[in-house]
Design a protein around this motif. Structure first.
Motif, short mmCIF file in Angstrom:
data_model
loop_
_atom_site.label_atom_id
_atom_site.label_comp_id
_atom_site.label_asym_id
_atom_site.label_seq_id
_atom_site.Cartn_x
_atom_site.Cartn_y
_atom_site.Cartn_z
N UNK A 88 42.06 -8.70 -20.53
CA UNK A 88 43.43 -8.28 -20.24
C UNK A 88 43.53 -7.59 -18.88
N UNK A 89 42.52 -6.79 -18.56
CA UNK A 89 42.52 -6.09 -17.27
C UNK A 89 42.46 -7.11 -16.12
N UNK A 90 41.61 -8.12 -16.25
CA UNK A 90 41.52 -9.14 -15.21
C UNK A 90 42.81 -9.96 -15.13
N UNK A 91 43.38 -10.28 -16.28
CA UNK A 91 44.64 -11.04 -16.29
C UNK A 91 45.78 -10.27 -15.63
N UNK A 93 45.53 -8.62 -12.94
CA UNK A 93 45.41 -8.86 -11.51
C UNK A 93 45.37 -10.34 -11.14
N UNK A 94 44.89 -11.17 -12.05
CA UNK A 94 44.78 -12.61 -11.79
C UNK A 94 45.23 -13.36 -13.03
N UNK A 95 46.55 -13.45 -13.24
CA UNK A 95 47.09 -14.00 -14.49
C UNK A 95 46.75 -15.47 -14.76
N UNK A 96 46.35 -16.23 -13.77
CA UNK A 96 46.06 -17.65 -13.97
C UNK A 96 44.57 -17.94 -14.15
N UNK A 97 43.80 -16.91 -14.47
CA UNK A 97 42.36 -17.07 -14.60
C UNK A 97 42.00 -17.94 -15.81
N UNK A 98 41.09 -18.88 -15.59
CA UNK A 98 40.53 -19.69 -16.66
C UNK A 98 39.18 -19.08 -17.01
N UNK A 99 39.12 -18.35 -18.10
CA UNK A 99 37.90 -17.63 -18.45
C UNK A 99 36.75 -18.54 -18.86
N UNK A 100 37.04 -19.79 -19.12
CA UNK A 100 35.98 -20.74 -19.41
C UNK A 100 35.30 -21.25 -18.15
N UNK A 101 35.87 -20.92 -16.99
CA UNK A 101 35.35 -21.45 -15.73
C UNK A 101 34.71 -20.39 -14.84
N UNK A 108 32.16 -9.56 -14.07
CA UNK A 108 31.75 -8.17 -13.92
C UNK A 108 32.07 -7.62 -12.53
N UNK A 109 31.87 -8.44 -11.49
CA UNK A 109 32.21 -7.99 -10.13
C UNK A 109 33.72 -7.77 -10.00
N UNK A 110 34.50 -8.70 -10.53
CA UNK A 110 35.96 -8.57 -10.46
C UNK A 110 36.43 -7.35 -11.22
N UNK A 111 35.85 -7.10 -12.39
CA UNK A 111 36.21 -5.90 -13.15
C UNK A 111 35.88 -4.64 -12.37
N UNK A 112 34.72 -4.61 -11.74
CA UNK A 112 34.33 -3.43 -10.96
C UNK A 112 35.33 -3.18 -9.83
N UNK A 113 35.78 -4.25 -9.19
CA UNK A 113 36.76 -4.11 -8.11
C UNK A 113 38.03 -3.43 -8.61
N UNK A 114 38.41 -3.71 -9.86
CA UNK A 114 39.65 -3.11 -10.40
C UNK A 114 39.52 -1.60 -10.57
#
Length: 194
Positions: A88-91, A93-101, A108-114
């Motif tokens: 949810x936190x990543x979405x 910032x990046x609502x079109x993320x395909x978590x399967x890809x 983890x890097x993207x989460x840390x950036x948040x």
């Protein structure tokens, strides 16, 4: 071969039965997440998928494993396993993320950036770039480090996280992203620091 590896690993891990899933079980798999294409699932796939859906994993982990199964990827190789809250936190910032890809390291890097303390627009740009597969520049790597420290301080606010070696930091971050309870995470991280 990949499906056999998935079947073996999941049957062992999840204790799924070695017989075809019932109609009710198939229905439960199909309605778990409408974004997962189950049209190519075999009887064995449904059996594995039912084991995933009824397991104790978070919904984010279940979704990632089902997507991997549906795309014939190896469930245990490279696919991000993050919690619903992290997803949810990543979405955000990046609502079109395909978590399967995305890979675990990208997630983890993207989460840390948040958690890095930059403006929302800058965080959004960095998160989208990381999740899109862009190579991280020196500034982004610095922000990832700052974000990781901030994430650790959520569990051990008084601790000096700068004393951790790279290996210890990686282990501490694996605790943060694990399915352990908050208290267990804090205890494990504190043990690493002390």
């Amino acid at each position: 071969m990949t499906r056999m590896m998935i079947a073996t690993a999941l049957a062992t891990t999840l204790g799924t039965a070695a017989f075809a899933a019932t109609e009710a079980q198939i229905q439960q798999v199909q309605t778990f997440n409408a974004g997962i294409d189950t049209t190519t699932f075999t009887d064995t796939d449904y059996d594995i998928a039912y084991g995933i859906v009824t397991s104790g994993m978070s919904n984010g982990e279940k979704t990632a494993k089902l997507r991997a199964l549906g795309t014939d990827d190896n469930v245990d190789m490279g696919i991000a396993m993050i919690s619903e809250a992290e997803m949810a936190r990543l979405l955000d910032y990046a609502p079109n993320t395909d978590f399967g890809a995305i890979t675990q390291s990208q997630a983890e890097a993207a989460l840390a950036v948040t958690y890095g303390g930059e403006s929302r627009a800058t965080i959004t740009n960095r998160v989208e770039a990381i999740l899109g597969g862009a190579e991280m520049d020196a500034d982004t790597l610095t922000i990832v480090g700052e974000g990781q420290a901030a994430m650790l301080r959520n569990y051990v606010p008084e601790a000096d996280v700068t004393v951790l070696t790279q290996e210890e930091l990686a282990l501490a971050m694996s605790y943060v992203h694990s399915g352990m309870s908050r208290n267990e995470k804090a205890a494990q991280i504190e043990a690493l620091i002390n």
